[in-house]
Design a protein around this motif. Sequence first.
Motif, PDB file in Angstrom:
ATOM      1  N   LEU A 123     -18.063  13.038  65.142  1.00 60.79           N
ATOM      2  CA  LEU A 123     -16.715  14.493  64.405  1.00 60.79           C
ATOM      3  C   LEU A 123     -16.566  15.060  65.130  1.00 60.79           C
ATOM      4  O   LEU A 123     -17.019  16.194  65.979  1.00 60.79           O
ATOM      5  CB  LEU A 123     -17.552  15.067  63.549  1.00 60.79           C
ATOM      6  N   THR A 124     -15.372  15.268  65.287  1.00 62.34           N
ATOM      7  CA  THR A 124     -14.500  15.939  66.508  1.00 62.34           C
ATOM      8  C   THR A 124     -14.379  17.644  65.748  1.00 62.34           C
ATOM      9  O   THR A 124     -13.931  17.805  64.670  1.00 62.34           O
ATOM     10  CB  THR A 124     -12.597  15.164  66.086  1.00 62.34           C
ATOM     11  N   VAL A 125     -14.533  18.229  66.839  1.00 66.85           N
ATOM     12  CA  VAL A 125     -14.415  19.609  66.212  1.00 66.85           C
ATOM     13  C   VAL A 125     -13.188  20.671  67.588  1.00 66.85           C
ATOM     14  O   VAL A 125     -14.070  20.272  68.639  1.00 66.85           O
ATOM     15  CB  VAL A 125     -15.933  20.359  66.798  1.00 66.85           C
ATOM     16  N   ARG A 126     -12.937  21.167  67.973  1.00 64.88           N
ATOM     17  CA  ARG A 126     -11.724  21.951  68.283  1.00 64.88           C
ATOM     18  C   ARG A 126     -11.972  23.092  68.035  1.00 64.88           C
ATOM     19  O   ARG A 126     -12.098  24.046  66.640  1.00 64.88           O
ATOM     20  CB  ARG A 126     -10.332  21.284  67.873  1.00 64.88           C
ATOM     21  N   VAL A 127     -12.413  24.418  68.761  1.00 67.96           N
ATOM     22  CA  VAL A 127     -12.435  25.561  68.902  1.00 67.96           C
ATOM     23  C   VAL A 127     -11.094  26.389  69.652  1.00 67.96           C
ATOM     24  O   VAL A 127     -10.675  25.865  70.549  1.00 67.96           O
ATOM     25  CB  VAL A 127     -13.549  26.067  69.607  1.00 67.96           C
TER      26      VAL A 127
END
Length: 131
Positions: A123-127
């Motif tokens: 799962l890609t996570v962007r902060v």
Amino acid sequence: MSRLADLRFRAATAFQRRVANPLTRRLPGHTLLETTGRVSGLPRRTPVGGRRVGESFWLVSEFGGRSQYVRNIEADPRVRVRIHGRWHSGRAHLLPDDDPVARMRSLPRFNSAAVRAFGTDLLTVRVDLDA
């Protein structure tokens, strides 16, 4: 989830919780993601591999919604990221429609190889980092 995927998840998380994370959290240059515990309300720091691109920090979770930090982000997306020894506040976004395998091509190779080897639900996570 298949039996093999469940076994990989259990083995990898046990190793990370008991060995890798306690050691890695102490390394001053390692990247940490700090979330707020969804039950305890306490800060939870997890070593992660990722890369800052402009005003965003990108990473790929190897176990998606089963990762404790992903579950914490679902409850409260306000996070902090320690990059090169400096803390940055931001807001995390879970991106299920992003291609995590393609995303890992732009992230640090060593961590991406480990995520691919052990991951069962990428799962890609962007902060988005605060200015």
